[in-house]
Design a protein around this motif. Structure first.
Motif, mmCIF file in Angstrom:
data_model
loop_
_atom_site.group_PDB
_atom_site.id
_atom_site.type_symbol
_atom_site.label_atom_id
_atom_site.label_comp_id
_atom_site.label_asym_id
_atom_site.label_seq_id
_atom_site.Cartn_x
_atom_site.Cartn_y
_atom_site.Cartn_z
ATOM 1 N N MET A 37 0.838 -1.198 0.000
ATOM 2 C CA MET A 37 0.000 0.000 0.000
ATOM 3 C C MET A 37 0.874 1.249 0.000
ATOM 4 O O MET A 37 2.008 1.234 0.481
ATOM 5 C CB MET A 37 -0.896 0.009 1.238
ATOM 6 C CG MET A 37 -0.138 0.025 2.542
ATOM 7 S SD MET A 37 -1.193 -0.097 3.996
ATOM 8 C CE MET A 37 -1.865 1.543 4.023
ATOM 9 N N PRO A 38 0.363 2.370 -0.544
ATOM 10 C CA PRO A 38 1.152 3.606 -0.509
ATOM 11 C C PRO A 38 1.288 4.125 0.916
ATOM 12 O O PRO A 38 0.340 4.071 1.709
ATOM 13 C CB PRO A 38 0.340 4.568 -1.379
ATOM 14 C CG PRO A 38 -1.037 4.019 -1.395
ATOM 15 C CD PRO A 38 -0.906 2.538 -1.266
ATOM 16 N N GLY A 171 -7.120 11.704 -2.388
ATOM 17 C CA GLY A 171 -7.369 10.346 -1.930
ATOM 18 C C GLY A 171 -7.763 9.394 -3.039
ATOM 19 O O GLY A 171 -7.605 8.174 -2.895
ATOM 20 N N ALA A 172 -8.277 9.901 -4.143
ATOM 21 C CA ALA A 172 -8.646 9.034 -5.268
ATOM 22 C C ALA A 172 -7.428 8.307 -5.835
ATOM 23 O O ALA A 172 -7.568 7.291 -6.527
ATOM 24 C CB ALA A 172 -9.329 9.849 -6.363
ATOM 25 N N ARG A 173 -6.223 8.815 -5.525
ATOM 26 C CA ARG A 173 -5.007 8.186 -6.037
ATOM 27 C C ARG A 173 -4.524 7.028 -5.170
ATOM 28 O O ARG A 173 -3.554 6.355 -5.539
ATOM 29 C CB ARG A 173 -3.882 9.230 -6.123
ATOM 30 C CG ARG A 173 -4.166 10.381 -7.069
ATOM 31 C CD ARG A 173 -2.945 11.252 -7.214
ATOM 32 N NE ARG A 173 -3.151 12.343 -8.156
ATOM 33 C CZ ARG A 173 -2.201 12.858 -8.929
ATOM 34 N NH1 ARG A 173 -0.970 12.374 -8.859
ATOM 35 N NH2 ARG A 173 -2.469 13.841 -9.754
ATOM 36 N N PHE A 174 -5.160 6.815 -4.033
ATOM 37 C CA PHE A 174 -4.677 5.779 -3.120
ATOM 38 C C PHE A 174 -4.632 4.415 -3.788
ATOM 39 O O PHE A 174 -3.720 3.614 -3.539
ATOM 40 C CB PHE A 174 -5.558 5.722 -1.867
ATOM 41 C CG PHE A 174 -5.068 4.760 -0.824
ATOM 42 C CD1 PHE A 174 -4.121 5.151 0.107
ATOM 43 C CD2 PHE A 174 -5.557 3.457 -0.777
ATOM 44 C CE1 PHE A 174 -3.659 4.261 1.069
ATOM 45 C CE2 PHE A 174 -5.097 2.560 0.178
ATOM 46 C CZ PHE A 174 -4.151 2.972 1.104
ATOM 47 N N PRO A 177 -2.298 1.962 -9.430
ATOM 48 C CA PRO A 177 -1.366 0.828 -9.538
ATOM 49 C C PRO A 177 0.049 1.168 -9.085
ATOM 50 O O PRO A 177 0.791 0.281 -8.661
ATOM 51 C CB PRO A 177 -1.404 0.495 -11.043
ATOM 52 C CG PRO A 177 -2.722 1.010 -11.518
ATOM 53 C CD PRO A 177 -2.988 2.241 -10.705
ATOM 54 N N ASP A 178 0.424 2.437 -9.171
ATOM 55 C CA ASP A 178 1.748 2.873 -8.740
ATOM 56 C C ASP A 178 1.607 3.684 -7.454
ATOM 57 O O ASP A 178 1.074 4.793 -7.475
ATOM 58 C CB ASP A 178 2.401 3.730 -9.828
ATOM 59 C CG ASP A 178 3.859 4.064 -9.519
ATOM 60 O OD1 ASP A 178 4.269 3.897 -8.355
ATOM 61 O OD2 ASP A 178 4.566 4.494 -10.450
#
Length: 286
Positions: A37-38, A171-174, A177-178
């Motif tokens: 997870m990021p 938060g939509a970037r959580f 894939p990267d």
């Protein structure tokens, strides 16, 4: 400066009654924890294994059990910062000597076990909504003017002892894939600047949260080099910070005020704790 005082029983009772009237909706504001997870590169990553698996030991009646082991930094995933997390010129909140209180490898003062459970009115500041965008630009600094515009647009004013949640849209970037898309070291990450942090503290916020990895504005290429909002909130003002929240559902429901519920783990001497905060909204939102 001492931590913010609790809301009085009448205030809590009023909000609880309002929330429970009309089939309330519960929004889970916590992120799932999984390997890869990021997360901030400053903290140990989340790790999960099954040291005991089904079939490793089988009881006489055919029963078996599996059991897990997890490890993670206390500032990984959705988490809350204790007041022992950040110091300035060697001092924590209230002038506590940071070097002295950490002797022995654990915080003797202001550890995560001192964070009281929260049962308070919360206010969502949906910043992209007032900017006419889906998401704040990378590295965008959220200012007091932005926060005041949110209050006017949404008709929900932050009061003393309450919780402010700041949606940047990042938060939509959580789930990208990267994980670097969410971490945003090169691009920068939107968030509250020093002036915005002072505005929140002056309003008497008990805690603040955001949908980003560090709450505050991270300029492109600078990462966590300077964190002035953390200093203002944790060290100078006694305001807890909650990071890596999922605020998309709350914003989509148009829920700008709600009952905020959070209980940290009693991790003695820790500088933070994983949490799973909830927003309870009267009538399901809109």
């Amino acid at each position: 400066m001492t931590p913010r005082t609790e809301l009085g029983p009448s205030a809590v009772s009023t909000w609880l009654a309002a929330v429970l009237d009309g089939a309330p909706a519960v929004f889970d504001l916590g992120r799932p924890l999984y390997r890869g997870m990021p997360q901030s590169p400053n903290h140990p990553p989340y790790w999960h294994t099954l040291p005991r698996r089904h079939g490793d030991a089988v009881r006489a009646d055919g029963g078996s059990a599996a059991a897990d082991h997890i490890s993670l930094g206390t500032h990984v995933g959705t988490h809350i910062d204790a007041f022992s997390h950040v110091s300035h010129e060697g001092r924590l909140l209230g002038g506590v000597d940071a070097q002295e209180t950490q002797r022995g490898g654990s915080m003797r003062e202001l550890g995560a076990e001192t964070i009281e459970p929260m049962f308070r009115r919360g206010v969502l500041f949906d910043v992209p909504a007032v900017l006419g965008a889906d998401c704040c630009d990378p590295g965008y600094e959220i200012t007091p003017d932005d926060l005041e515009r949110c209050e006017r647009r949404h008709g929900a004013r932050l009061g003393a002892g309450e919780v402010a949640l700041i949606r940047s849209g990042w938060g939509a970037r959580f789930d990208s894939p990267d994980p670097r898309d969410f971490i945003g070291h090169d691009s920068g990450v939107p968030g509250v600047g020093e002036a915005g942090a002072r505005w929140l503290a002056d309003r008497g916020a008990h805690a603040v949260g955001a949908d980003t990895i560090a709450f505050e504005c991270l300029p492109p290429g600078r990462g966590h080099a300077l964190l002035p909002a953390h200093r203002v909130l944790l060290v100078e003002s006694g305001v807890h910070i909650i990071e890596t929240m999922d605020l998309e559902g709350l914003a989509a429901a148009g829920a700008h005020e709600f009952l905020f519920v959070l209980a940290p783990l009693k991790l003695v001497g820790a500088t933070g704790s994983p949490v799973r905060p909830l927003a309870v909204v009267a009538g399901g939102g809109r």
